[in-house]
Design an enzyme around this catalytic site. Structure first.
Site, PDB file in Angstrom:
ATOM      1  N   ASP A  40       0.854  -1.175   0.000  1.00  0.00           N
ATOM      2  CA  ASP A  40       0.000   0.000   0.000  1.00  0.00           C
ATOM      3  C   ASP A  40       0.896   1.234   0.000  1.00  0.00           C
ATOM      4  OD1 ASP A  40      -2.456   1.355   0.114  1.00  0.00           O
ATOM      5  OD2 ASP A  40      -2.283   1.599   2.279  1.00  0.00           O
ATOM      6  N   ASP A  88      -0.231   5.004   1.009  1.00  0.00           N
ATOM      7  CA  ASP A  88      -0.459   5.880   2.162  1.00  0.00           C
ATOM      8  C   ASP A  88      -0.441   5.084   3.468  1.00  0.00           C
ATOM      9  OD1 ASP A  88      -0.920   8.494   0.895  1.00  0.00           O
ATOM     10  OD2 ASP A  88      -2.622   7.470  -0.034  1.00  0.00           O
TER      11      ASP A  88
END
Length: 259
Positions: free
Chosen positions: A13, A15
């Site tokens: 991922d 963020d």
């Protein structure tokens, strides 16, 4: 962690794992550099459908993270891949930004508000009452309802913003029709991403900061999962879930040596 085959490809991922509020998380640059030097297939994922991979490449590059365009996978790309498989050459009424409209253009979709095959809802900072009203009427008229991701809020420097999942709930309330979400935690996003880089779930790992999206999607896609504590999930919250990641680490810096 249970014995498994060595990790040959990585999904992470963005963020909360690599960056936080526009600043790289310590160790992110070393992790990306190690991945690129290793030659192992990898993808940086985001549920945010607003930006194209080119946009995100430039954004990460300004922060000192060298992620090639082809190594970025968004919920908009996953949505486009799903629609291309389901109904090639179809049409859609889109509420979203360039990341979504570009992905649909690239698969040959016609963007229209005249009897579209789909209403596709994505992220935007300018949700309009007019656009939502049109979406409701098109869905009531027979268009199929698709959303890029179920995230109900998104981050901003001023505080949380309503996101795709919240607007989808409004449209569902008005139509009685629930959407199909293509992004995390749907393992479809992981599987299409793995296919894009020629990787296999048995030898892949997913890194995320959220138990309810990143870790869940990774588990359901059959991958090893690593939870980092630099994002939304706190250590004591892990036990609240009926599933567990393969391993919990403080940050991405703890995973550099595993590449």
């Amino acid at each position: 962690m249970a014995d498994r085959r060595p990790i040959e490809s990585w999904l992470t991922d963005m963020d909360g794992v690599l960056i936080h509020e526009g600043v790289p998380i310590p160790g992110a640059d070393a992790f990306i550099k190690k991945l690129r030097e290793s030659g192992k297939p990898f993808l940086v994922l985001t549920n945010n459908s607003m930006y194209t991979p080119r946009d995100l490449h430039a954004r990460l590059n300004r922060m000192g993270l060298q992620v090639p365009i082809e190594n970025i996978w968004t919920s908009a790309l996953a949505t486009a891949k799903f629609l291309d498989d389901q109904r090639p050459g179809g049409s859609a009424y889109v509420i979203g930004e360039a990341g979504l409209t570009t992905a649909l253009h690239d698969i040959g979709y016609i963007l229209t508000d005249h009897e579209p095959d789909y209403v596709v809802l994505g992220e935007t900072r300018t949700y309009s009452f007019e656009a939502m009203t049109k979406a409701v009427r098109l869905i009531n008229g027979g268009a199929r309802f698709i959303c890029t991701n179920p995230d109900e809020t998104g981050p901003s420097t001023e505080g949380p913003l309503p996101a795709t999942g919240a607007v989808a709930a409004l449209i569902t309330k008005a139509t009685g029709r629930k959407p199909y979400f293509a992004g995390k935690p749907n393992p479809l996003m992981m599987r299409t991403g793995l296919n894009a880089i020629g990787a296999h779930s048995e030898t892949s790992a997913m890194i995320g900061d959220r138990m309810d999206t990143d870790v869940l999607a990774g588990i359901e896609a059959g991958m090893q999962t690593f939870l980092v504590l630099t994002g939304l999930t706190r250590p004591e919250q892990v036990e609240d879930f009926p599933y567990r990641p393969s391993k919990v680490v403080d940050s991405i810096a703890d995973l550099v040596d595993l590449v």
